[in-house]
Design an enzyme around this catalytic site. Structure first.
Site, PDB file in Angstrom:
ATOM      1  N   ASP A  18      -9.484  -3.329   1.813  1.00 47.28           N
ATOM      2  CA  ASP A  18      -9.825  -2.820   2.932  1.00 47.28           C
ATOM      3  C   ASP A  18     -11.017  -2.044   3.260  1.00 47.28           C
ATOM      4  OD1 ASP A  18      -9.610  -0.808   4.954  1.00 47.28           O
ATOM      5  OD2 ASP A  18      -7.491  -0.966   5.066  1.00 47.28           O
ATOM      6  N   ASP A  54     -10.320   3.822  10.661  1.00 46.16           N
ATOM      7  CA  ASP A  54      -9.730   2.774  11.474  1.00 46.16           C
ATOM      8  C   ASP A  54     -10.247   2.295  12.827  1.00 46.16           C
ATOM      9  OD1 ASP A  54      -7.826   1.427   9.330  1.00 46.16           O
ATOM     10  OD2 ASP A  54      -7.038   3.653   9.507  1.00 46.16           O
ATOM     11  N   HIS A  57     -11.724   1.811   3.097  1.00 44.11           N
ATOM     12  CA  HIS A  57     -11.235   2.354   1.855  1.00 44.11           C
ATOM     13  C   HIS A  57     -12.470   2.713   0.647  1.00 44.11           C
ATOM     14  CE1 HIS A  57      -6.743   1.625   2.683  1.00 44.11           C
ATOM     15  NE2 HIS A  57      -7.401   1.842   3.623  1.00 44.11           N
ATOM     16  N   TRP A 100       0.834  -1.091  -0.081  1.00 43.19           N
ATOM     17  CA  TRP A 100       0.056   0.118   0.068  1.00 43.19           C
ATOM     18  C   TRP A 100       0.907   1.281   0.018  1.00 43.19           C
ATOM     19  CZ3 TRP A 100      -0.237   3.776   4.046  1.00 43.19           C
ATOM     20  CH2 TRP A 100      -0.817   4.914   3.850  1.00 43.19           C
ATOM     21  N   LYS A 154      -7.143   2.395  -2.233  1.00 42.40           N
ATOM     22  CA  LYS A 154      -7.747   3.452  -1.304  1.00 42.40           C
ATOM     23  C   LYS A 154      -8.412   4.615  -1.979  1.00 42.40           C
ATOM     24  CE  LYS A 154      -6.096   5.860   2.878  1.00 42.40           C
ATOM     25  NZ  LYS A 154      -5.379   5.790   3.846  1.00 42.40           N
ATOM     26  N   ASP A 202     -12.194   6.772   6.608  1.00 42.15           N
ATOM     27  CA  ASP A 202     -11.252   5.615   6.699  1.00 42.15           C
ATOM     28  C   ASP A 202     -10.685   5.699   8.284  1.00 42.15           C
ATOM     29  OD1 ASP A 202      -9.595   3.516   6.564  1.00 42.15           O
ATOM     30  OD2 ASP A 202      -8.230   4.861   5.373  1.00 42.15           O
ATOM     31  N   ASP A 248      -7.178  -4.441  10.009  1.00 45.92           N
ATOM     32  CA  ASP A 248      -6.477  -3.268   9.862  1.00 45.92           C
ATOM     33  C   ASP A 248      -7.135  -2.233  10.696  1.00 45.92           C
ATOM     34  OD1 ASP A 248      -4.704  -1.320   9.241  1.00 45.92           O
ATOM     35  OD2 ASP A 248      -5.153  -1.270   7.118  1.00 45.92           O
ATOM     36  N   GLU A 254      -3.160  -2.669  -2.354  1.00 48.28           N
ATOM     37  CA  GLU A 254      -4.228  -2.087  -1.820  1.00 48.28           C
ATOM     38  C   GLU A 254      -4.556  -0.737  -2.336  1.00 48.28           C
ATOM     39  OE1 GLU A 254      -3.546  -1.897   2.332  1.00 48.28           O
ATOM     40  OE2 GLU A 254      -5.468  -1.227   3.015  1.00 48.28           O
ATOM     41  N   HIS A 274      -8.493  -6.501   4.591  1.00 47.71           N
ATOM     42  CA  HIS A 274      -8.283  -5.668   5.680  1.00 47.71           C
ATOM     43  C   HIS A 274      -9.612  -5.472   6.381  1.00 47.71           C
ATOM     44  CE1 HIS A 274      -3.693  -4.058   4.639  1.00 47.71           C
ATOM     45  NE2 HIS A 274      -3.951  -5.369   4.947  1.00 47.71           N
TER      46      HIS A 274
END
Ligand code: RNT
Ligand code: ZN
Length: 416
Positions: free
Chosen positions: A257, A294, A260, A185, A226, A292, A324, A224, A284
């Site tokens: 992910d 997390d 994302h 990424w 995004k 995003d 993630d 990855e 992820h």
């Protein structure tokens, strides 16, 4: 007493599920085999062991809960403790900045397998397999563009870094006799309007082609996509369209992910399209809150739907499950356990779906019956099966893990 109760509840659950054609024992066995790649960066807010730059690259860990792991020993100790609270055998996902550099400054274009020898040893001793990531962020040359930088010297620096990382991953895979998955990424993007969108993407594709051209049998590369990073809001070089096409044409693994994408997008719906044209998925599993962010993964509709789509596409064996998120505002070990167990719950829930019956209804055009069974399946005694899964594997059942983490906090993390 409690054990007897859990077993009794499971017996009842097994019968309820059997009545709609679902074998709970088989689901539990499959879940036991499902490795989850635990992201080492939840232990220390993505700091790593270079003594250099602050976290950059469009990502941010917020919060300052005490007890962050400050060095390699503390990271390992925390991961060893995490293991005692989770059923199944899992993987550890390392970033390049977590190398065992022994206090020396090892630049990203100098790193080698020797800096991960102690990790390989530790993983073997503790029954973990390793996965890996190159690290483009938190470095003086990170800037806004790494692999897509028009400056050939900077671009070359990151190409060299990523090539070296692939070799490290290969060494890990060979040592553990199981391919190491290496994720690429890069944060590359632009804060404001750019008039060279295509140019940077050309450069990224060229750099990646060069990087993946080296055949390495013990590792698998994934890339990855995004939507955007903080400070890079207007443009992301490695967007979803870019990597979708890249993975399809290079037959490469795609990293999905869940944080994302646009917040109203249905991430689960991407699974069946992606898997028609690309070989494998790396997940992820995360939780975006408005962006995003997390946040710690929980058992919510997005995560449940993601795994349902994977099982419905018969693709659990083509999907690698990783986590993630990085929440620095609560007990970090607790965050690990909540997120991993939530992911296991979602996988189990998908494995317990009465798919045969649902598909029979669908084939017969019985729309009401299909919807009714989907609804009823939601309130079947799923929790009894999950409790049994944990009991069978000798780890805390239900909320029991809260006090285990409190004890570890009292004895270990609060003293840091
Ligand atoms: C960032 C990506 C990436 C990172 C880790 C630390 O938006 O999700 O996977 O979180 O590499
Ligand atoms: Zn990610």
């Amino acid at each position: 007493m409690k054990e007897a109760l859990i077993l009794k509840a499971y017996e009842i659950a097994r019968e309820r599920y059997a009545a709609i054609g679902v074998d709970t024992d088989r689901a539990v066995e499959r879940l036991e085999k499902q490795q989850i790649s635990l992201h080492c960066w939840q232990t220390d807010d993505v700091s790593g062991f270079e003594s250099g730059d602050a976290l950059s690259g469009g990502i941010q860990a917020t919060g300052n809960y005490p007890g962050r792991a400050r060095n390699i020993d503390e990271v390992r100790r925390d991961l060893e403790f995490v293991k005692t609270l989770l059923a199944g055998s899992h993987r550890i996902n390392l970033h390049e900045i977590y190398g065992d550099f022994g206090g020396r400054a090892v630049d990203r274009n100098e790193v080698g397998a020797e800096h991960f020898a102690s990790w390989i040893e530790w993983a073997a001793e503790n029954g973990f397999k390793l996965d890996f990531n190159s690290t483009s962020f938190s470095h003086p040359l990170s800037g806004d563009l790494s692999l897509s930088n028009p400056d050939p010297a900077i671009r070359e620096f990151w190409i060299e870094h990523t090539r070296r990382c692939r070799r490290i991953a290969d060494a890990m895979g060979k040592a553990q006799n199981d391919p190491c998955i290496m994720n690429i990424w890069v944060h590359d993007g632009s804060k404001d309007i750019t008039v060279r969108r295509k140019y940077y993407r050309e450069l990224l594709a060229e750099s990646l082609d060069e990087i993946i051209s080296e055949p390495l049998p013990w590792m698998k590369t994934c890339v990855e996509a995004k939507l955007f990073g903080i400070g890079l809001e207007s443009y992301t070089v490695g967007s979803m369209d870019f990597y979708e096409a890249y993975c399809a044409t290079r037959q490469l693994m795609y990293t999905l992910d869940t944080g994302h994408y646009e917040q109203t997008e249905n991430v689960a719906d991407k699974v069946s399209s992606l898997l028609l044209f690309i070989p494998e998925l790396m997940l992820h599993v995360s939780r975006p809150v408005r962006w995003d962010s997390d946040h710690v993964t929980i058992m919510n509709d997005q995560t449940l739907d993601l795994f349902k789509e994977i099982i419905r596409a018969d693709a659990l064996d083509r999907s690698h499950v990783g986590l993630d998120y990085f929440d620095a505002s609560i007990n970090r070990i607790g965050a690990y356990i909540i997120g991993t167990r939530a992911t296991q719950k979602c996988i189990l829930s998908a494995l317990l779906e009465p798919l045969d019956k649902l598909r029979e209804y669908e084939a017969d055009g019985k729309g009401f019956q299909r919807l009714a069974l989907l609804e009823e399946a939601k309130t079947l005694p799923f929790g009894a099966v999950f409790d049994y899964f944990n009991l069978k594997n000798g780890v805390p059942v239900g909320e029991e893990f809260i006090s285990c983490i409190e004890k570890y906090e009292r004895e270990v993390t609060s003293r840091r």
